[in-house]
Enzyme design. Structure first.
Site, mmCIF file in Angstrom:
data_model
loop_
_atom_site.group_PDB
_atom_site.id
_atom_site.type_symbol
_atom_site.label_atom_id
_atom_site.label_comp_id
_atom_site.label_asym_id
_atom_site.label_seq_id
_atom_site.Cartn_x
_atom_site.Cartn_y
_atom_site.Cartn_z
ATOM 1 N N TRP A 152 2.778 -1.347 -0.695
ATOM 2 C CA TRP A 152 1.857 -2.467 -0.905
ATOM 3 C C TRP A 152 0.744 -2.506 0.121
ATOM 4 O O TRP A 152 -0.269 -3.164 -0.090
ATOM 5 C CB TRP A 152 2.636 -3.800 -0.868
ATOM 6 C CG TRP A 152 3.492 -3.946 0.368
ATOM 7 C CD1 TRP A 152 4.821 -3.657 0.464
ATOM 8 C CD2 TRP A 152 3.080 -4.374 1.670
ATOM 9 N NE1 TRP A 152 5.265 -3.873 1.753
ATOM 10 C CE2 TRP A 152 4.217 -4.310 2.507
ATOM 11 C CE3 TRP A 152 1.872 -4.802 2.225
ATOM 12 C CZ2 TRP A 152 4.170 -4.663 3.860
ATOM 13 C CZ3 TRP A 152 1.824 -5.145 3.573
ATOM 14 C CH2 TRP A 152 2.966 -5.077 4.371
ATOM 15 N N ASN A 153 0.911 -1.838 1.278
ATOM 16 C CA ASN A 153 -0.077 -2.076 2.348
ATOM 17 C C ASN A 153 -1.399 -1.361 2.094
ATOM 18 O O ASN A 153 -2.442 -1.795 2.552
ATOM 19 C CB ASN A 153 0.503 -1.735 3.723
ATOM 20 C CG ASN A 153 0.873 -0.291 3.882
ATOM 21 O OD1 ASN A 153 1.099 0.414 2.891
ATOM 22 N ND2 ASN A 153 0.958 0.190 5.104
ATOM 23 N N LYS A 176 5.278 4.799 -9.502
ATOM 24 C CA LYS A 176 5.881 3.471 -9.370
ATOM 25 C C LYS A 176 5.205 2.768 -8.195
ATOM 26 O O LYS A 176 5.506 3.038 -7.042
ATOM 27 C CB LYS A 176 7.394 3.553 -9.128
ATOM 28 C CG LYS A 176 8.051 2.181 -9.272
ATOM 29 C CD LYS A 176 9.283 1.990 -8.439
ATOM 30 C CE LYS A 176 9.042 1.718 -6.992
ATOM 31 N NZ LYS A 176 8.269 0.491 -6.638
ATOM 32 N N PRO A 177 4.269 1.846 -8.498
ATOM 33 C CA PRO A 177 3.623 1.125 -7.401
ATOM 34 C C PRO A 177 4.540 0.031 -6.868
ATOM 35 O O PRO A 177 5.494 -0.359 -7.539
ATOM 36 C CB PRO A 177 2.390 0.510 -8.078
ATOM 37 C CG PRO A 177 2.780 0.343 -9.514
ATOM 38 C CD PRO A 177 3.787 1.432 -9.827
ATOM 39 N N GLY A 230 6.598 4.685 2.481
ATOM 40 C CA GLY A 230 7.261 3.392 2.669
ATOM 41 C C GLY A 230 8.136 3.441 3.905
ATOM 42 O O GLY A 230 7.899 4.239 4.829
ATOM 43 N N SER A 231 9.171 2.623 3.908
ATOM 44 C CA SER A 231 9.984 2.501 5.120
ATOM 45 C C SER A 231 10.890 3.711 5.300
ATOM 46 O O SER A 231 11.258 4.389 4.337
ATOM 47 C CB SER A 231 10.840 1.227 5.043
ATOM 48 O OG SER A 231 11.872 1.419 4.104
ATOM 49 N N GLU A 252 6.254 9.911 3.668
ATOM 50 C CA GLU A 252 5.414 9.311 4.716
ATOM 51 C C GLU A 252 6.084 7.993 5.070
ATOM 52 O O GLU A 252 5.999 7.033 4.301
ATOM 53 C CB GLU A 252 3.988 9.071 4.200
ATOM 54 C CG GLU A 252 3.258 10.312 3.733
ATOM 55 C CD GLU A 252 3.057 11.345 4.824
ATOM 56 O OE1 GLU A 252 3.211 11.015 6.023
ATOM 57 O OE2 GLU A 252 2.749 12.491 4.474
ATOM 58 N N LEU A 253 6.729 7.951 6.247
ATOM 59 C CA LEU A 253 7.604 6.812 6.555
ATOM 60 C C LEU A 253 7.038 5.996 7.722
ATOM 61 O O LEU A 253 5.856 6.065 8.009
ATOM 62 C CB LEU A 253 9.016 7.342 6.827
ATOM 63 C CG LEU A 253 9.563 8.264 5.711
ATOM 64 C CD1 LEU A 253 10.938 8.798 6.058
ATOM 65 C CD2 LEU A 253 9.595 7.544 4.360
ATOM 66 N N CYS A 286 0.991 1.934 8.881
ATOM 67 C CA CYS A 286 1.970 2.806 9.555
ATOM 68 C C CYS A 286 1.401 3.451 10.810
ATOM 69 O O CYS A 286 2.148 3.749 11.736
ATOM 70 C CB CYS A 286 2.427 3.918 8.623
ATOM 71 S SG CYS A 286 3.122 3.275 7.129
HETATM 72 C C1 SIN Z 1 -0.190 3.816 5.758
HETATM 73 O O1 SIN Z 1 -0.122 2.858 6.496
HETATM 74 O O2 SIN Z 1 0.793 4.193 5.116
HETATM 75 C C2 SIN Z 1 -1.445 4.621 5.551
HETATM 76 C C3 SIN Z 1 -2.551 4.260 6.423
HETATM 77 C C4 SIN Z 1 -3.698 5.214 6.388
HETATM 78 O O3 SIN Z 1 -3.832 6.074 5.509
HETATM 79 O O4 SIN Z 1 -4.499 5.100 7.305
#
Ligand code: SIN
Length: 481
Positions: A152-153, A176-177, A230-231, A252-253, A286
């Site tokens: 969601w971010n 799947k969003p 995600g997490s 990508e965690l 992240c």
């Molecule tokens: C993320 O927070 O997963 C991605 C952030 C970014 O691409 O800068």
């Protein structure tokens, strides 16, 4: 384009309801109002989407790379055309300040352009053979159906960061969003209408039951790759599930990025860069700076510049002009940030801006800076995902590097120094997939994004963007004499 706030979902080239006819409502985290609704897909919808993607994969892979690239470039133009509407729906459902949503639209679109440009360069190889009558060839083929699970971010750019390289490589996708931000993903797919995506090449399964849909996406043998952002906890679970059918996995965690400010840094420039990094998307990124380590000699000047800038940040609803800090995504996120703040203060940290009493309307946490922080505090160990910045002082470079690396995460790290040798030495010593030197903003489609340790597996974007979506196939040709 008007954002389709009450929309169907997109499977096999048609806009349709969920099989059961159920829908769910998306709410604005800034004021709790309804933003819109969309179908609530279940495992059977996910299976239908996989079947469509599986059927579409041969013809899509069979196009010339430049034909696929042309589709992506048309979509790129359509996203920029629809930018204001996409940004508005993104701000309404994620709370992100509008200026950042507009920037995310451009960032998200850039993955389509970058991957379209890379598509014709999925090069194979000719390897000299040991026998004179043989030629050894390597060709690159798409892995097949990709399941993309996005957060969601960054509701738009994390979709394009996965979908663009997958499509460019010749794969088909089931997306799947996040259930918190499905409308941005669906509006993004709506933008693709008329761009030449054949039916089944891209399918979307929004759901309030991510575990059930995730189990189908990870369990179906027709899906050959899982790409997840995600997490760390959910990433580990999905990785274990995907092992059953030995899928390619890209993860990508979470992160816990340190920013190291050395005595030789420009303290004001460092404060500017760290504010941009920490408070981007209200701290819910992240790669945000999660903790600052500042050397004693520059600490006073840095903290002065930092607190001036953080105090000046404007908090409010993301659609209000001039707002730089929005709400957190939900009450759970607020509760987590408050727990970390209260833990730090109970163990002796001191807020010099904001603090534990600064929650407004139950959704907004005022930008906060904590000093007197020590490595054992939970805010130094965990990803805060909110607008709170702990600052710890240090004396020696090796001490700072040891604290920076004392985490299971290793996504991003930042260094502020004017010493060239130190910038190389420390960036090589930091256990992180990405290092920013004298900058707090490093994300770009042109560079590989990803982490080490429990921050993930694989990289997204950059010159190798298509590689995870391609399988090298070796072909031996004999009898050539
Ligand atoms: C993320 O927070 O997963 C991605 C952030 C970014 O691409 O800068």
């Amino acid at each position: 384009m008007r954002p389709p706030h009450h929309t169907e979902t997109f499977i096999a080239g048609t806009w349709r309801p969920a099989r059961t006819g159920t829908r769910f409502t998306v709410r604005d985290p800034g004021d709790g109002t309804e933003v819109g609704s969309c179908p609530d897909c279940d495992g059977a919808d996910a299976t239908a989407a996989i079947a469509a993607a599986y059927e579409a994969r041969g013809p899509w892979a069979g196009l010339a790379a430049r034909e696929r690239a042309a589709v992506l470039m048309r979509w790129h133009a359509a996203i920029l055309r629809d930018g204001p509407a996409l940004a508005e729906v993104m701000t309404r459902e994620s709370g992100k300040p509008l200026a950042e949503s507009l920037a995310e639209v451009r960032y998200g679109a850039s993955f389509l352009q970058w991957c379209a440009e890379e598509a014709p360069r999925a090069l194979g190889a000719v390897i000299p053979a040991e026998q004179a009558d043989r030629r050894l060839l390597v060709v690159q083929q798409p892995v097949g159906v990709v399941a993309a699970i996005t957060p969601w971010n960054f509701p738009l750019s994390m979709v394009t960061r996965k979908v663009a390289p997958a499509l460019a490589a010749g794969c088909t996708v089931v997306l799947k969003p996040s259930e918190l931000t499905p409308l941005t993903a669906l509006a993004l797919v709506r933008s693709a209408e008329g761009c030449g995506l054949p039916p089944g090449v891209l399918n979307v399964v929004p759901t309030t039951d991510p575990a059930a849909v995730g189990a189908v996406l990870t369990g179906d043998p027709r899906v050959r790759m899982l790409s997840f952002t995600g997490s760390t906890a959910v990433g580990k679970r999905l990785m274990a599930q995907a092992a059953g059918t030995v899928k390619h996995v890209s993860l990508e965690l979470g992160g816990n990025a340190p920013a190291l400010v050395f005595d030789d840094a420009d303290p004001v420039a460092a404060a500017d860069a760290i504010v941009a990094s920490r408070y981007r998307n209200t701290g819910q990124t992240c790669v945000c700076t999660n903790r600052v380590l500042v050397q004693n000699g520059v600490a006073e000047a840095f903290l002065h510049a930092l607190s001036e800038r953080v105090e000046a940040l404007r908090m409010g609803h993301g659609l209000t002009p001039g707002v730089q800090v929005g709400p957190l995504i939900d009450h759970r996120a607020v509760a987590k940030v408050m727990r970390l703040l209260e833990d730090a203060v109970a163990r002796g940290a001191r807020p010099i801006v904001g603090g534990p009493g600064s929650v407004r309307d139950g959704r907004f946490v005022a930008p906060t800076v904590l000093v007197g922080v020590t490595p054992e505090m939970a805010c130094m160990q965990e990803e805060i995902f909110g607008p709170v910045l702990p600052v710890m002082r240090f004396a020696r470079e090796d001490e700072a590097v040891a604290v920076a690396n004392a985490t299971t995460q290793g996504l991003a790290a930042y260094i502020f120094t004017r010493d060239l040798a130190r910038s190389w030495r420390v960036s090589e010593a930091l256990e992180a997939g990405m290092v920013g030197i004298n900058t707090g903003l490093i994300s770009t489609a042109a560079a590989p994004f990803g982490g080490v340790k429990e921050s993930g597996l694989g990289r997204e974007g950059g010159p190798q963007a298509l590689a995870p979506f391609l399988e090298p196939k070796y072909i031996a040709v004999a009898g050539l004499r």
